[in-house]
Design a protein around this motif. Structure first.
Motif, PDB file in Angstrom:
ATOM      1  N   LEU A  12       0.624  -1.161   0.149  1.00  0.00           N
ATOM      2  CA  LEU A  12      -0.102  -0.133  -0.007  1.00  0.00           C
ATOM      3  C   LEU A  12       1.053   1.213   0.014  1.00  0.00           C
ATOM      4  O   LEU A  12       0.524   2.258  -0.554  1.00  0.00           O
ATOM      5  N   ARG A  13       1.923   1.291   0.701  1.00  0.00           N
ATOM      6  CA  ARG A  13       2.969   2.260   0.860  1.00  0.00           C
ATOM      7  C   ARG A  13       3.566   2.720  -0.687  1.00  0.00           C
ATOM      8  O   ARG A  13       3.411   3.620  -1.070  1.00  0.00           O
ATOM      9  N   THR A  14       3.704   1.451  -1.318  1.00  0.00           N
ATOM     10  CA  THR A  14       4.187   1.502  -2.583  1.00  0.00           C
ATOM     11  C   THR A  14       3.119   2.057  -3.801  1.00  0.00           C
ATOM     12  O   THR A  14       3.447   2.910  -4.405  1.00  0.00           O
ATOM     13  N   ARG A  15       1.970   1.593  -3.438  1.00  0.00           N
ATOM     14  CA  ARG A  15       0.628   2.346  -4.418  1.00  0.00           C
ATOM     15  C   ARG A  15       0.772   3.775  -3.999  1.00  0.00           C
ATOM     16  O   ARG A  15       0.426   4.480  -5.124  1.00  0.00           O
ATOM     17  N   VAL A  16       0.625   4.245  -2.690  1.00  0.00           N
ATOM     18  CA  VAL A  16       0.677   5.490  -2.610  1.00  0.00           C
ATOM     19  C   VAL A  16       1.690   6.373  -3.071  1.00  0.00           C
ATOM     20  O   VAL A  16       1.407   7.390  -3.819  1.00  0.00           O
ATOM     21  N   ARG A  17       2.975   5.770  -3.094  1.00  0.00           N
ATOM     22  CA  ARG A  17       4.046   6.758  -3.736  1.00  0.00           C
ATOM     23  C   ARG A  17       3.743   6.816  -5.047  1.00  0.00           C
ATOM     24  O   ARG A  17       4.255   7.643  -5.646  1.00  0.00           O
ATOM     25  N   ARG A  56     -10.275   6.665  -5.812  1.00  0.00           N
ATOM     26  CA  ARG A  56     -10.834   5.759  -6.945  1.00  0.00           C
ATOM     27  C   ARG A  56      -9.687   4.425  -6.763  1.00  0.00           C
ATOM     28  O   ARG A  56     -10.668   3.215  -6.893  1.00  0.00           O
ATOM     29  N   GLN A  57      -8.301   4.639  -6.737  1.00  0.00           N
ATOM     30  CA  GLN A  57      -7.670   3.553  -6.646  1.00  0.00           C
ATOM     31  C   GLN A  57      -7.510   2.701  -5.501  1.00  0.00           C
ATOM     32  O   GLN A  57      -7.041   1.462  -5.510  1.00  0.00           O
ATOM     33  N   LEU A  58      -7.629   3.295  -4.219  1.00  0.00           N
ATOM     34  CA  LEU A  58      -7.457   2.577  -3.166  1.00  0.00           C
ATOM     35  C   LEU A  58      -8.935   2.473  -2.229  1.00  0.00           C
ATOM     36  O   LEU A  58      -8.764   1.740  -1.295  1.00  0.00           O
ATOM     37  N   GLY A  59      -9.900   3.007  -2.887  1.00  0.00           N
ATOM     38  CA  GLY A  59     -11.289   2.663  -2.515  1.00  0.00           C
ATOM     39  C   GLY A  59     -11.371   3.263  -1.019  1.00  0.00           C
ATOM     40  O   GLY A  59     -12.186   2.786  -0.159  1.00  0.00           O
ATOM     41  N   ILE A  60     -10.990   4.379  -0.770  1.00  0.00           N
ATOM     42  CA  ILE A  60     -11.025   5.213   0.426  1.00  0.00           C
ATOM     43  C   ILE A  60     -11.705   6.515   0.283  1.00  0.00           C
ATOM     44  O   ILE A  60     -11.784   6.967  -0.771  1.00  0.00           O
ATOM     45  N   ARG A  61     -12.022   6.952   1.159  1.00  0.00           N
ATOM     46  CA  ARG A  61     -12.847   8.324   1.432  1.00  0.00           C
ATOM     47  C   ARG A  61     -11.881   9.301   2.338  1.00  0.00           C
ATOM     48  O   ARG A  61     -12.118   9.118   3.479  1.00  0.00           O
ATOM     49  N   ILE A  62     -11.552  10.435   1.605  1.00  0.00           N
ATOM     50  CA  ILE A  62     -10.809  11.281   2.630  1.00  0.00           C
ATOM     51  C   ILE A  62     -11.542  12.433   2.506  1.00  0.00           C
ATOM     52  O   ILE A  62     -11.971  13.448   1.350  1.00  0.00           O
ATOM     53  N   ALA A  76       1.028  11.818   3.331  1.00  0.00           N
ATOM     54  CA  ALA A  76      -0.025  11.129   2.583  1.00  0.00           C
ATOM     55  C   ALA A  76      -0.192   9.647   2.989  1.00  0.00           C
ATOM     56  O   ALA A  76      -1.380   9.263   2.998  1.00  0.00           O
ATOM     57  N   TYR A  77       1.040   9.204   3.690  1.00  0.00           N
ATOM     58  CA  TYR A  77       0.676   7.705   4.279  1.00  0.00           C
ATOM     59  C   TYR A  77      -0.326   8.123   5.255  1.00  0.00           C
ATOM     60  O   TYR A  77      -1.082   7.004   5.436  1.00  0.00           O
ATOM     61  N   ASP A  78      -0.079   8.686   5.998  1.00  0.00           N
ATOM     62  CA  ASP A  78      -1.014   9.074   7.349  1.00  0.00           C
ATOM     63  C   ASP A  78      -2.178   9.172   7.059  1.00  0.00           C
ATOM     64  O   ASP A  78      -3.240   8.408   7.601  1.00  0.00           O
ATOM     65  N   LEU A  79      -2.641  10.082   5.852  1.00  0.00           N
ATOM     66  CA  LEU A  79      -3.968  10.150   5.607  1.00  0.00           C
ATOM     67  C   LEU A  79      -4.489   8.939   4.954  1.00  0.00           C
ATOM     68  O   LEU A  79      -5.893   8.712   5.305  1.00  0.00           O
ATOM     69  N   VAL A  80      -3.865   8.185   3.999  1.00  0.00           N
ATOM     70  CA  VAL A  80      -4.522   6.733   3.483  1.00  0.00           C
ATOM     71  C   VAL A  80      -4.546   5.830   4.839  1.00  0.00           C
ATOM     72  O   VAL A  80      -5.885   5.375   4.997  1.00  0.00           O
ATOM     73  N   ALA A  81      -3.516   5.926   5.650  1.00  0.00           N
ATOM     74  CA  ALA A  81      -3.812   4.900   6.823  1.00  0.00           C
ATOM     75  C   ALA A  81      -4.978   5.189   7.887  1.00  0.00           C
ATOM     76  O   ALA A  81      -5.841   4.260   8.255  1.00  0.00           O
ATOM     77  N   ARG A  82      -5.295   6.634   8.088  1.00  0.00           N
ATOM     78  CA  ARG A  82      -6.224   6.846   8.861  1.00  0.00           C
ATOM     79  C   ARG A  82      -7.566   6.469   8.334  1.00  0.00           C
ATOM     80  O   ARG A  82      -8.704   6.478   9.126  1.00  0.00           O
ATOM     81  N   HIS A  83      -7.720   6.442   7.044  1.00  0.00           N
ATOM     82  CA  HIS A  83      -9.033   6.283   6.302  1.00  0.00           C
ATOM     83  C   HIS A  83      -9.476   4.727   5.571  1.00  0.00           C
ATOM     84  O   HIS A  83     -10.306   4.723   5.029  1.00  0.00           O
ATOM     85  N   GLN A  84      -8.291   4.236   5.594  1.00  0.00           N
ATOM     86  CA  GLN A  84      -8.547   2.664   5.123  1.00  0.00           C
ATOM     87  C   GLN A  84      -9.297   1.964   6.146  1.00  0.00           C
ATOM     88  O   GLN A  84      -9.166   2.238   7.276  1.00  0.00           O
ATOM     89  N   PRO A  85     -10.230   0.887   5.673  1.00  0.00           N
ATOM     90  CA  PRO A  85     -10.876   0.287   6.446  1.00  0.00           C
ATOM     91  C   PRO A  85     -10.206  -0.455   7.270  1.00  0.00           C
ATOM     92  O   PRO A  85      -9.059  -0.991   6.799  1.00  0.00           O
ATOM     93  N   SER A  86     -10.456  -0.579   8.390  1.00  0.00           N
ATOM     94  CA  SER A  86      -9.468  -1.566   9.392  1.00  0.00           C
ATOM     95  C   SER A  86     -10.075  -2.912   9.276  1.00  0.00           C
ATOM     96  O   SER A  86     -11.032  -3.250   8.872  1.00  0.00           O
TER      97      SER A  86
END
Length: 92
Positions: A12-17, A56-62, A76-86
């Motif tokens: 996921l970090r690679t995809r965000v990057r 769109r690509q990670l299926g999250i809502r920010i 960016a990593y923090d934002l994605v991590a905060r909003h990814q489904p646990s």
């Protein structure tokens, strides 16, 4: 690395990057966690595009109000991590 960021898989970090690099039109290996996206030429429209691709690509809502938090790859990593489904919420 924050606790949130450490919860992201390396995939996921690679995809965000890759998403951030693609929007900024820079090689992914030029992105380091603490280098300002602004220093890489990012503007507010690019930040909106990054958020849109995350959704769109990670299926999250920010929420849009969090747009101002996007400063570098680490945030960016923090934002994605905060909003990814646990995993717990997903019943895994």
């Amino acid at each position: 690395m924050s606790d949130l960021t450490s919860s992201l898989s390396s995939e996921l970090r690679t995809r965000v990057r890759e998403i951030v690099a693609d929007v900024l039109e820079v090689p992914a290996d030029e992105l380091v966690e603490d280098k300002s996206l602004e220093d890489l030429g990012a503007d507010s429209l690019m930040a909106i595009e990054i958020f849109s691709r995350f959704e769109r690509q990670l299926g999250i809502r920010i929420p849009q109000e969090e747009l101002t938090e996007l400063e570098d790859l680490r945030t960016a990593y923090d934002l994605v991590a905060r909003h990814q489904p646990s995993a717990e919420a997903a019943g895994v």
